[in-house]
Design a protein around this motif. Sequence first.
Motif, PDB file in Angstrom:
ATOM      1  N   SER A  72       0.679  -1.093   0.002  1.00 20.18           N
ATOM      2  CA  SER A  72       0.076  -0.036  -0.176  1.00 20.18           C
ATOM      3  C   SER A  72       0.992   1.168  -0.091  1.00 20.18           C
ATOM      4  O   SER A  72       1.920   1.425   0.854  1.00 20.18           O
ATOM      5  CB  SER A  72      -1.008  -0.249   1.012  1.00 20.18           C
ATOM      6  OG  SER A  72      -0.206   0.015   2.367  1.00 20.18           O
ATOM      7  N   THR A  74       0.519   5.070   0.473  1.00 16.35           N
ATOM      8  CA  THR A  74      -0.543   6.191   1.052  1.00 16.35           C
ATOM      9  C   THR A  74       0.157   7.276   1.436  1.00 16.35           C
ATOM     10  O   THR A  74      -0.436   8.266   1.580  1.00 16.35           O
ATOM     11  CB  THR A  74      -1.482   5.654   1.993  1.00 16.35           C
ATOM     12  OG1 THR A  74      -0.581   5.115   3.101  1.00 16.35           O
ATOM     13  CG2 THR A  74      -2.222   4.357   1.613  1.00 16.35           C
ATOM     14  N   ASP A  78       6.256   6.180   1.696  1.00 18.27           N
ATOM     15  CA  ASP A  78       6.037   4.623   1.246  1.00 18.27           C
ATOM     16  C   ASP A  78       6.667   4.591  -0.183  1.00 18.27           C
ATOM     17  O   ASP A  78       7.139   3.721  -0.472  1.00 18.27           O
ATOM     18  CB  ASP A  78       4.646   4.409   1.077  1.00 18.27           C
ATOM     19  CG  ASP A  78       3.614   4.333   2.249  1.00 18.27           C
ATOM     20  OD1 ASP A  78       4.414   4.071   3.271  1.00 18.27           O
ATOM     21  OD2 ASP A  78       2.484   4.636   2.396  1.00 18.27           O
ATOM     22  N   TYR A 109      -2.664   0.825  -4.298  1.00 17.56           N
ATOM     23  CA  TYR A 109      -2.401  -0.507  -3.614  1.00 17.56           C
ATOM     24  C   TYR A 109      -2.318  -1.462  -4.747  1.00 17.56           C
ATOM     25  O   TYR A 109      -2.635  -1.328  -5.789  1.00 17.56           O
ATOM     26  CB  TYR A 109      -3.830  -1.126  -2.981  1.00 17.56           C
ATOM     27  CG  TYR A 109      -4.114  -0.141  -1.792  1.00 17.56           C
ATOM     28  CD1 TYR A 109      -4.114  -0.852  -0.563  1.00 17.56           C
ATOM     29  CD2 TYR A 109      -4.785   0.972  -1.687  1.00 17.56           C
ATOM     30  CE1 TYR A 109      -4.137  -0.045   0.533  1.00 17.56           C
ATOM     31  CE2 TYR A 109      -4.977   1.902  -0.647  1.00 17.56           C
ATOM     32  CZ  TYR A 109      -4.842   1.262   0.501  1.00 17.56           C
ATOM     33  OH  TYR A 109      -5.162   1.917   1.627  1.00 17.56           O
ATOM     34  N   LYS A 169      -7.816  -7.799  -0.097  1.00 14.55           N
ATOM     35  CA  LYS A 169      -6.894  -7.316   0.838  1.00 14.55           C
ATOM     36  C   LYS A 169      -7.142  -5.860   1.045  1.00 14.55           C
ATOM     37  O   LYS A 169      -6.846  -5.373   2.020  1.00 14.55           O
ATOM     38  CB  LYS A 169      -5.311  -7.567   0.255  1.00 14.55           C
ATOM     39  CG  LYS A 169      -5.193  -9.279   0.481  1.00 14.55           C
ATOM     40  CD  LYS A 169      -3.696  -9.541  -0.022  1.00 14.55           C
ATOM     41  CE  LYS A 169      -3.546 -11.018  -0.116  1.00 14.55           C
ATOM     42  NZ  LYS A 169      -3.481 -11.353   1.299  1.00 14.55           N
ATOM     43  N   VAL A 170      -7.512  -5.093  -0.066  1.00 13.65           N
ATOM     44  CA  VAL A 170      -7.592  -3.564   0.045  1.00 13.65           C
ATOM     45  C   VAL A 170      -8.779  -3.343   0.917  1.00 13.65           C
ATOM     46  O   VAL A 170      -8.684  -2.377   1.890  1.00 13.65           O
ATOM     47  CB  VAL A 170      -8.074  -3.208  -1.283  1.00 13.65           C
ATOM     48  CG1 VAL A 170      -8.583  -1.787  -1.143  1.00 13.65           C
ATOM     49  CG2 VAL A 170      -6.686  -3.042  -2.290  1.00 13.65           C
ATOM     50  N   LYS A 172      -9.737  -5.226   3.484  1.00 14.27           N
ATOM     51  CA  LYS A 172      -9.370  -5.432   5.030  1.00 14.27           C
ATOM     52  C   LYS A 172      -8.384  -4.169   5.606  1.00 14.27           C
ATOM     53  O   LYS A 172      -8.506  -3.654   6.549  1.00 14.27           O
ATOM     54  CB  LYS A 172      -8.665  -6.683   5.007  1.00 14.27           C
ATOM     55  CG  LYS A 172      -9.175  -7.968   4.747  1.00 14.27           C
ATOM     56  CD  LYS A 172      -8.695  -9.356   4.991  1.00 14.27           C
ATOM     57  CE  LYS A 172      -9.526 -10.441   4.516  1.00 14.27           C
ATOM     58  NZ  LYS A 172      -8.738 -11.868   4.561  1.00 14.27           N
ATOM     59  N   ASP A 173      -7.543  -3.770   4.480  1.00 12.10           N
ATOM     60  CA  ASP A 173      -6.790  -2.547   4.949  1.00 12.10           C
ATOM     61  C   ASP A 173      -7.606  -1.328   5.156  1.00 12.10           C
ATOM     62  O   ASP A 173      -7.221  -0.760   6.263  1.00 12.10           O
ATOM     63  CB  ASP A 173      -5.756  -2.492   3.638  1.00 12.10           C
ATOM     64  CG  ASP A 173      -4.752  -1.306   4.120  1.00 12.10           C
ATOM     65  OD1 ASP A 173      -3.579  -1.785   4.791  1.00 12.10           O
ATOM     66  OD2 ASP A 173      -4.770  -0.313   4.111  1.00 12.10           O
ATOM     67  N   LYS A 176      -9.254  -1.452   8.324  1.00 11.12           N
ATOM     68  CA  LYS A 176      -8.341  -1.158   9.610  1.00 11.12           C
ATOM     69  C   LYS A 176      -8.307   0.353   9.678  1.00 11.12           C
ATOM     70  O   LYS A 176      -7.867   0.872  10.933  1.00 11.12           O
ATOM     71  CB  LYS A 176      -7.198  -2.063   9.426  1.00 11.12           C
ATOM     72  CG  LYS A 176      -7.352  -3.438   9.625  1.00 11.12           C
ATOM     73  CD  LYS A 176      -6.105  -4.200   9.118  1.00 11.12           C
ATOM     74  CE  LYS A 176      -6.235  -5.474   9.490  1.00 11.12           C
ATOM     75  NZ  LYS A 176      -4.921  -6.374   9.060  1.00 11.12           N
ATOM     76  N   ARG A 177      -8.425   1.056   8.554  1.00 10.24           N
ATOM     77  CA  ARG A 177      -7.840   2.467   8.673  1.00 10.24           C
ATOM     78  C   ARG A 177      -9.033   3.440   9.302  1.00 10.24           C
ATOM     79  O   ARG A 177      -9.224   4.589   9.076  1.00 10.24           O
ATOM     80  CB  ARG A 177      -7.420   2.844   7.413  1.00 10.24           C
ATOM     81  CG  ARG A 177      -6.052   2.366   6.912  1.00 10.24           C
ATOM     82  CD  ARG A 177      -5.758   2.678   5.526  1.00 10.24           C
ATOM     83  NE  ARG A 177      -4.668   2.060   5.127  1.00 10.24           N
ATOM     84  CZ  ARG A 177      -3.361   2.630   5.079  1.00 10.24           C
ATOM     85  NH1 ARG A 177      -3.260   3.579   5.764  1.00 10.24           N
ATOM     86  NH2 ARG A 177      -2.533   1.704   4.662  1.00 10.24           N
TER      87      ARG A 177
END
Length: 235
Positions: A72, A74, A78, A109, A169-170, A172-173, A176-177
Motif C-alpha cells: 500500500s 498512501t 512509502d 494498492y 486485501k484492500v 481489509k486494509d 483497519k484504517r
Amino acid sequence: MADKLESMNGWQEKLARLKSKGGFKAAVFWAVKKLFRVEVHFLYSMDLAQQQVLRPKPVRDTCAQHAFHFISLTTARDLALYPHALIEQLDSQSGQGVAKLISCDTGVYALIDGTGVVSQVNINHSAVVHVDSPTNLDICLSPGDVFLGYLFTYPLYRGMGTAACLIEKVCKDIHKRGYSRIVTHIRSTNAASLNTFRKCGWSRTGWILTSTSGRLLLTHCPRKIGISIMATRQI
C-alpha cells in the motif's frame, strides 16, 4: 492467410466472452450502446463492517499460492520503500502517477511478483470524487466512504483470481484504517469486472446512464445509500 487467422481468433474470443458468466447480458448492453448511443455504468459498494457476512464464500488465496506480495502506498514516505522501476510501472496504470495521487488524498494498492506489478488499484479518500468515465462526474460520498478506481491487472496474470485477491486485501486494509464502505462504478459491458466484484461480495446500489457523446442523462442512487452523482460544473 495470417489476416484470416487473426480474424478467426478475434471471433473465437468474442464467442468465448459471450458464453462466459454474464457475457450475454454484457452483449445486450453493448447492443444498446451501439443502437441508442447510450451507456450504462453500475454503482457497486461493499459494507466493510459486514464484509465477512456478505461475501458468498472465501476467495481463493491467490497471493499465498503464487507468493504475491501486497503493498500500500498512501504517504510520500512509502514511495522510498520500493524500487523506482516499480513505481514507474504503477504510474503507467494509475491515471496521474502515484506521487500526484498521494498528494490528492488517494492511495495506490498493488500485488507484486518480485519487482513487477501483478494487479493494482487506486483508493480515493475524498468526500467528492471526480471521475472522467463514462463522462466528467462528481460522486459525492458519505462520511466513512472511499472510492475505488483504476483497477488493472497485467495480461500475464489475468484469469488467476488476482484482482479478487487484491480487492479483498484492500477491503481489509481500508477497514483497519477506520473506513466503513468502499464504492466503485463498473461499465455494464465489462462482464469480467462485474463477476469479480460479485465474487468478492459487493452489491449493486445504483446506476449511471450517459450518452456516448459524454452527456449525463440519468442516475439512480437511492437516498438511503447516501451517495449522489452530478455532472461536473464547467468553470
